[in-house]
Design a protein around this motif. Structure first.
Motif, PDB file in Angstrom:
ATOM      1  N   GLU A 130      -5.735  -6.565   8.031  1.00  0.00           N
ATOM      2  CA  GLU A 130      -6.455  -5.568   7.238  1.00  0.00           C
ATOM      3  C   GLU A 130      -6.298  -5.860   5.742  1.00  0.00           C
ATOM      4  OE1 GLU A 130      -6.563  -0.720   6.772  1.00  0.00           O
ATOM      5  OE2 GLU A 130      -5.433  -1.655   8.385  1.00  0.00           O
ATOM      6  N   SER A 131      -7.347  -5.596   4.973  1.00  0.00           N
ATOM      7  CA  SER A 131      -7.272  -5.833   3.524  1.00  0.00           C
ATOM      8  C   SER A 131      -7.871  -4.671   2.721  1.00  0.00           C
ATOM      9  CB  SER A 131      -7.981  -7.136   3.172  1.00  0.00           C
ATOM     10  OG  SER A 131      -9.354  -7.042   3.500  1.00  0.00           O
ATOM     11  N   SER A 132      -7.877  -3.489   3.311  1.00  0.00           N
ATOM     12  CA  SER A 132      -8.449  -2.331   2.626  1.00  0.00           C
ATOM     13  C   SER A 132      -7.547  -1.899   1.476  1.00  0.00           C
ATOM     14  CB  SER A 132      -8.626  -1.168   3.605  1.00  0.00           C
ATOM     15  OG  SER A 132      -7.369  -0.679   4.008  1.00  0.00           O
ATOM     16  N   GLU A 133      -8.090  -1.082   0.607  1.00  0.00           N
ATOM     17  CA  GLU A 133      -7.320  -0.566  -0.519  1.00  0.00           C
ATOM     18  C   GLU A 133      -6.158   0.299  -0.033  1.00  0.00           C
ATOM     19  OE1 GLU A 133      -7.869   2.250  -4.446  1.00  0.00           O
ATOM     20  OE2 GLU A 133      -9.653   1.387  -3.523  1.00  0.00           O
ATOM     21  N   ALA A 134      -6.391   1.097   1.001  1.00  0.00           N
ATOM     22  CA  ALA A 134      -5.330   1.943   1.556  1.00  0.00           C
ATOM     23  C   ALA A 134      -4.183   1.090   2.094  1.00  0.00           C
ATOM     24  CB  ALA A 134      -5.890   2.826   2.664  1.00  0.00           C
ATOM     25  N   HIS A 135      -4.516  -0.008   2.745  1.00  0.00           N
ATOM     26  CA  HIS A 135      -3.497  -0.915   3.278  1.00  0.00           C
ATOM     27  C   HIS A 135      -2.692  -1.545   2.140  1.00  0.00           C
ATOM     28  CE1 HIS A 135      -1.697  -3.540   6.273  1.00  0.00           C
ATOM     29  NE2 HIS A 135      -1.866  -4.534   5.434  1.00  0.00           N
ATOM     30  N   GLN A 136      -3.366  -1.922   1.079  1.00  0.00           N
ATOM     31  CA  GLN A 136      -2.683  -2.496  -0.075  1.00  0.00           C
ATOM     32  C   GLN A 136      -1.755  -1.480  -0.728  1.00  0.00           C
ATOM     33  OE1 GLN A 136      -5.850  -4.026  -2.512  1.00  0.00           O
ATOM     34  NE2 GLN A 136      -6.224  -5.777  -1.170  1.00  0.00           N
ATOM     35  N   ARG A 137      -2.185  -0.234  -0.793  1.00  0.00           N
ATOM     36  CA  ARG A 137      -1.329   0.823  -1.357  1.00  0.00           C
ATOM     37  C   ARG A 137      -0.084   1.034  -0.508  1.00  0.00           C
ATOM     38  NH1 ARG A 137      -5.436   5.647  -2.657  1.00  0.00           N
ATOM     39  NH2 ARG A 137      -6.993   4.368  -3.662  1.00  0.00           N
ATOM     40  N   LYS A 138      -0.250   1.015   0.817  1.00  0.00           N
ATOM     41  CA  LYS A 138       0.896   1.137   1.708  1.00  0.00           C
ATOM     42  C   LYS A 138       1.892   0.019   1.441  1.00  0.00           C
ATOM     43  CE  LYS A 138      -1.517   3.140   5.653  1.00  0.00           C
ATOM     44  NZ  LYS A 138      -1.952   2.883   7.026  1.00  0.00           N
ATOM     45  N   MET A 139       1.385  -1.200   1.310  1.00  0.00           N
ATOM     46  CA  MET A 139       2.269  -2.345   1.067  1.00  0.00           C
ATOM     47  C   MET A 139       3.022  -2.193  -0.249  1.00  0.00           C
ATOM     48  SD  MET A 139       0.255  -5.662   2.568  1.00  0.00           S
ATOM     49  CE  MET A 139       1.432  -6.733   1.803  1.00  0.00           C
ATOM     50  N   ILE A 140       2.349  -1.728  -1.276  1.00  0.00           N
ATOM     51  CA  ILE A 140       3.006  -1.534  -2.576  1.00  0.00           C
ATOM     52  C   ILE A 140       4.096  -0.471  -2.468  1.00  0.00           C
ATOM     53  CG2 ILE A 140       2.641  -0.657  -4.919  1.00  0.00           C
ATOM     54  CD1 ILE A 140      -0.138  -2.074  -4.800  1.00  0.00           C
ATOM     55  N   MET A 141       3.804   0.629  -1.776  1.00  0.00           N
ATOM     56  CA  MET A 141       4.807   1.684  -1.617  1.00  0.00           C
ATOM     57  C   MET A 141       6.029   1.174  -0.854  1.00  0.00           C
ATOM     58  SD  MET A 141       4.201   4.637  -2.987  1.00  0.00           S
ATOM     59  CE  MET A 141       5.235   5.701  -2.014  1.00  0.00           C
ATOM     60  N   VAL A 142       5.804   0.434   0.221  1.00  0.00           N
ATOM     61  CA  VAL A 142       6.916  -0.080   1.019  1.00  0.00           C
ATOM     62  C   VAL A 142       7.699  -1.122   0.221  1.00  0.00           C
ATOM     63  CG1 VAL A 142       7.539  -1.307   3.134  1.00  0.00           C
ATOM     64  CG2 VAL A 142       5.818   0.489   3.210  1.00  0.00           C
ATOM     65  N   GLU A 143       7.015  -1.940  -0.569  1.00  0.00           N
ATOM     66  CA  GLU A 143       7.713  -2.913  -1.418  1.00  0.00           C
ATOM     67  C   GLU A 143       8.622  -2.196  -2.411  1.00  0.00           C
ATOM     68  OE1 GLU A 143       4.481  -5.120  -3.127  1.00  0.00           O
ATOM     69  OE2 GLU A 143       4.554  -6.650  -1.564  1.00  0.00           O
ATOM     70  N   ARG A 144       8.141  -1.127  -2.999  1.00  0.00           N
ATOM     71  CA  ARG A 144       8.947  -0.351  -3.946  1.00  0.00           C
ATOM     72  C   ARG A 144      10.164   0.267  -3.266  1.00  0.00           C
ATOM     73  NH1 ARG A 144       4.167   2.921  -7.093  1.00  0.00           N
ATOM     74  NH2 ARG A 144       3.415   1.162  -8.324  1.00  0.00           N
ATOM     75  N   ILE A 145       9.950   0.854  -2.104  1.00  0.00           N
ATOM     76  CA  ILE A 145      11.056   1.462  -1.369  1.00  0.00           C
ATOM     77  C   ILE A 145      12.087   0.399  -1.006  1.00  0.00           C
ATOM     78  CG2 ILE A 145      11.693   2.628   0.787  1.00  0.00           C
ATOM     79  CD1 ILE A 145       8.898   4.010   0.633  1.00  0.00           C
ATOM     80  N   ALA A 146      11.624  -0.759  -0.560  1.00  0.00           N
ATOM     81  CA  ALA A 146      12.543  -1.849  -0.200  1.00  0.00           C
ATOM     82  C   ALA A 146      13.352  -2.306  -1.402  1.00  0.00           C
ATOM     83  CB  ALA A 146      11.757  -3.023   0.386  1.00  0.00           C
TER      84      ALA A 146
END
Length: 72
Positions: free
Chosen positions: A27-43
């Motif tokens: 998936e490459s949607s904007e919502a998917h990208q936002r999820k990845m950014i949030m998880v990267e920050r949490i990590a």
């Protein structure tokens, strides 16, 4: 909003696993990208907290915890 103090090392590990799952998705949607950014920050925050001398843990909102647990 609910908050919980969690073991930082466990959160960092769960966030890394979650991030791996998100990266493997086609998936490459904007919502998917936002999820990845949030998880990267949490990590990143959890890893830093786990490495701190006091290692008091990390506080997550229920939404942040849900986001990580949904993808591990």
């Amino acid at each position: 909003m609910s908050y919980a103090l969690l073991d930082a090392a466990r959160v960092a590990k769960a966030a890394k696993t979650s991030l791996d799952v998100l990266k493997s998705a086609s998936e490459s949607s904007e919502a998917h990208q936002r999820k990845m950014i949030m998880v990267e920050r949490i990590a990143a925050l959890a890893s830093a907290a786990a490495e701190s001398p006091s290692n008091d843990g990390v506080t997550l909102t229920s939404e942040e915890f849900w986001l990580i647990s949904l993808n591990w």
